[in-house]
Design a protein around this motif. Structure first.
Motif, mmCIF file in Angstrom:
data_model
loop_
_atom_site.group_PDB
_atom_site.id
_atom_site.type_symbol
_atom_site.label_atom_id
_atom_site.label_comp_id
_atom_site.label_asym_id
_atom_site.label_seq_id
_atom_site.Cartn_x
_atom_site.Cartn_y
_atom_site.Cartn_z
ATOM 1 N N THR A 121 0.829 -1.213 0.000
ATOM 2 C CA THR A 121 0.000 0.000 0.000
ATOM 3 C C THR A 121 0.857 1.254 0.000
ATOM 4 O O THR A 121 0.416 2.307 -0.461
ATOM 5 C CB THR A 121 -0.908 0.059 1.245
ATOM 6 N N GLU A 122 2.074 1.157 0.515
ATOM 7 C CA GLU A 122 2.894 2.357 0.722
ATOM 8 C C GLU A 122 3.357 2.955 -0.611
ATOM 9 O O GLU A 122 3.050 4.112 -0.893
ATOM 10 C CB GLU A 122 4.073 2.043 1.649
ATOM 11 N N PRO A 123 4.066 2.186 -1.455
ATOM 12 C CA PRO A 123 4.430 2.755 -2.758
ATOM 13 C C PRO A 123 3.204 3.008 -3.630
ATOM 14 O O PRO A 123 3.193 3.930 -4.450
ATOM 15 C CB PRO A 123 5.330 1.680 -3.381
ATOM 16 N N GLU A 151 7.024 9.995 3.355
ATOM 17 C CA GLU A 151 6.818 9.093 4.498
ATOM 18 C C GLU A 151 6.216 7.758 4.071
ATOM 19 O O GLU A 151 6.528 6.715 4.661
ATOM 20 C CB GLU A 151 5.961 9.773 5.567
ATOM 21 N N GLU A 152 5.394 7.768 3.042
ATOM 22 C CA GLU A 152 4.919 6.477 2.529
ATOM 23 C C GLU A 152 6.109 5.702 1.966
ATOM 24 O O GLU A 152 6.184 4.481 2.111
ATOM 25 C CB GLU A 152 3.826 6.646 1.473
ATOM 26 N N GLY A 153 7.028 6.430 1.351
ATOM 27 C CA GLY A 153 8.261 5.777 0.898
ATOM 28 C C GLY A 153 9.009 5.156 2.072
ATOM 29 O O GLY A 153 9.496 4.033 1.995
ATOM 30 N N ARG A 154 9.069 5.870 3.177
ATOM 31 C CA ARG A 154 9.759 5.314 4.351
ATOM 32 C C ARG A 154 9.012 4.104 4.909
ATOM 33 O O ARG A 154 9.617 3.140 5.391
ATOM 34 C CB ARG A 154 9.949 6.366 5.448
ATOM 35 N N HIS A 155 7.695 4.139 4.833
ATOM 36 C CA HIS A 155 6.930 2.970 5.300
ATOM 37 C C HIS A 155 7.265 1.730 4.464
ATOM 38 O O HIS A 155 7.273 0.617 4.976
ATOM 39 C CB HIS A 155 5.431 3.259 5.254
ATOM 40 N N LEU A 156 7.514 1.967 3.194
ATOM 41 C CA LEU A 156 7.953 0.841 2.369
ATOM 42 C C LEU A 156 9.286 0.304 2.899
ATOM 43 O O LEU A 156 9.472 -0.907 3.036
ATOM 44 C CB LEU A 156 8.074 1.276 0.904
ATOM 45 N N GLU A 241 4.111 8.713 12.166
ATOM 46 C CA GLU A 241 4.073 9.413 10.873
ATOM 47 C C GLU A 241 2.659 9.445 10.299
ATOM 48 O O GLU A 241 2.221 10.445 9.738
ATOM 49 C CB GLU A 241 5.023 8.718 9.895
ATOM 50 N N GLU A 242 1.977 8.329 10.477
ATOM 51 C CA GLU A 242 0.636 8.184 9.901
ATOM 52 C C GLU A 242 -0.315 9.260 10.412
ATOM 53 O O GLU A 242 -1.182 9.739 9.675
ATOM 54 C CB GLU A 242 0.091 6.791 10.263
ATOM 55 N N ALA A 243 -0.161 9.646 11.652
ATOM 56 C CA ALA A 243 -1.083 10.625 12.248
ATOM 57 C C ALA A 243 -1.145 11.897 11.406
ATOM 58 O O ALA A 243 -2.213 12.479 11.214
ATOM 59 C CB ALA A 243 -0.641 10.951 13.676
HETATM 60 FE FE LIG Z 1 1.934 4.422 5.196
#
Ligand SMILES: [Fe+2]
Ligand SMILES: [Fe+2]
Length: 471
Positions: A121-123, A151-156, A241-243
């Motif tokens: 879901t992140e990328p 930050e979604e990149g970091r979640h990946l 981060e999500e917040a």
């Molecule tokens: Fe995320």
């Protein structure tokens, strides 16, 4: 507090330099990631200075440090929340046993699947949002978009770290595939439905960050309860981060709604469209769409998978601590089950209803957001209100999949649905109209006509601040 090695090629607080094999594997993945970012990340803007936050440590003060940075130079790293000493599995059949520090063989495949599904879901969301920079309603919003994207990149990275460190060769292959699937591509789509839907205007973006990122929050909360400790620690840090992503969505829609109310007041016929804003009934249709797509992400209402995730201590409930019975063997969950065209109530063993339990917590959280938007409408003195549709509306997964329910959860005939769906879901005309509003406003301090200014800027700075240096 754990030490963060910021000078390393891959910033981390997991002592990466001590594990040469893992370090090498991740350093091999890094250029592929950067290639993906260049290809599928935000278009243009890559050489611009952007006022971003990045982690310099994982404690309360250090994790959010702000400075100008070009996106490709963002310090994507691996950060886990600090370990809880002597942590035990908190629910299910293995309750009370020490949490696993190494992936247990019998749950290996299931855990890999959970991690890959979350990781995908992140990328995907970065891909969905890659063109939005061109039509940002303000520099403030442009910066918010890029903050979410990096930050979604970091979640990946967070999920890829787990794959590389715990799943050997399979994990490395999965990590490569995470860079190969593409949102919306029919040949190699992303895994989950909502992450293949187009996000091609800012109303979609705000609805996505409000509703779809919020699904992410609840999945992360459930995974942070996991008996697999590395997963728990990773997801706990991701939640910080999500917040912010949900803040972007919730306040984004709020500002749209506020502006629509202002424009209603300005027009003698309360015609928002004539004033260049987004009518509230249109906002409602986008809300309905993204809420329904996001509900699907929780999975089926009755799920033996969910039951076994819980039984095995892999995925818990939101705030598992707040429950008394952590085995969840005694209770049942009453739900509406459509049978032969009639809706009957059925008591489902609680473990099999875990997706629904999590979905309910999510809906309550969404309702709080909608209440806040309605407060703005009350204050503005206009009469329309927004609301969440029934959880049966426009579902594609689970008990209510592909059945013609109206917004209140009443079952229609197929014909009745076809006739009325344009009242509830964005129409081609809505999309065409919203598209006409997507014009960039990139002067510091300026804002598009269809959205209100934010109440405040970022980190104590004014709205007028040059959050992105375009010059
Ligand atoms: Fe995320
Ligand atoms: Fe997010």
């Amino acid at each position: 507090m754990s030490n963060v090695d910021l000078s390393a090629k891959i910033p981390n607080n997991v002592d990466l330099s001590q594990d040469k094999r893992l370090l090498r594997a991740l350093e091999q993945w890094q250029p592929d990631y950067l290639k993906w970012w260049q290809e599928m990340g935000p278009t243009d803007f890559q050489d611009k200075d952007i006022w971003l936050r990045t982690a310099v440590s994982v404690d309360a003060e250090g994790w959010a440090n702000f400075d100008y940075v070009k996106m490709p130079d963002y310090r994507w790293g691996i950060f886990l929340a600090d370990p809880v000493p002597d942590r035990r599995i908190g629910f299910g059949d293995n309750i009370g046993q020490p949490a696993w520090q190494v992936v247990p063989g019998e749950h290996r495949n299931v855990l890999r699947r959970l991690i890959v599904t979350q990781g995908d879901t992140e990328p995907a969301s970065v891909e969905q949002q890659r063109l939005l920079g061109h039509t940002a309603p303000s520099l403030y919003d442009l910066r918010s978009l890029f903050q979410v994207n990096v930050e979604e990149g970091r979640h990946l990275w967070a999920m890829v770290y787990l794959l590389h460190s715990q799943f050997g060769r399979d994990g490395r292959e999965e990590a490569e595939e995470l860079l190969q699937r593409r949102s919306g591509n029919p040949d190699k789509p992303r895994i989950l439905g909502a992450f293949n839907a187009p996000v091609d205007n800012w109303l979609d973006f705000f609805m996505f960050t409000m509703f779809t990122d919020r699904d992410g929050k609840y999945q992360l909360l459930a995974l942070s309860e996991s008996g697999f400790d590395p997963l728990s620690r990773t997801t706990r840090f991701m939640l910080t981060e999500e917040a912010h992503h949900m803040f972007v969505g919730e306040t984004g829609v709020e500002r749209v709604v506020q502006r629509s109310a202002e424009l209603m007041k300005l027009d003698p016929n309360e015609d928002v469209r004539k004033q260049g804003g987004i009518p509230l009934d249109m906002v409602q249709r986008y809300l309905n769409l993204w809420f329904a797509l996001s509900l699907d992400l929780f999975g089926g209402e009755i799920s033996s998978n969910a039951a076994s995730f819980f039984a095995n201590g892999l995925k818990g409930r939101y705030k598992e601590d707040s429950y008394e019975d952590h085995r969840a063997l005694r209770e049942t969950y009453r739900m509406v089950v459509p049978k032969d065209g009639v809706a009957a109530e059925e008591d489902v063993p609680l473990r099999n209803a875990m997706n629904e339990v999590l979905r309910d917590a999510y809906i309550e959280d969404c309702q709080r957001g909608v209440d806040r938007w309605n407060k703005r409408l009350v204050e503005a003195g206009v009469s329309p209100r927004l609301r969440l549709p029934s959880k049966r509306f426009y579902r594609h997964i689970g008990l209510y999949a592909d059945m013609p329910f109206d917004m209140d959860g009443g079952l229609l005939t197929r014909q009745g649905w076809e006739k009325r769906k344009g009242e509830w879901l964005p129409t081609d005309e809505d999309r065409a109209y919203v598209a006409t509003l997507q014009k960039p406003v990139l002067e510091p301090g300026q804002i598009a006509n269809w959205i209100a200014r934010p109440a405040r800027g970022i980190k104590g700075l004014p709205f007028e601040y040059e959050y992105v240096r375009l010059g």
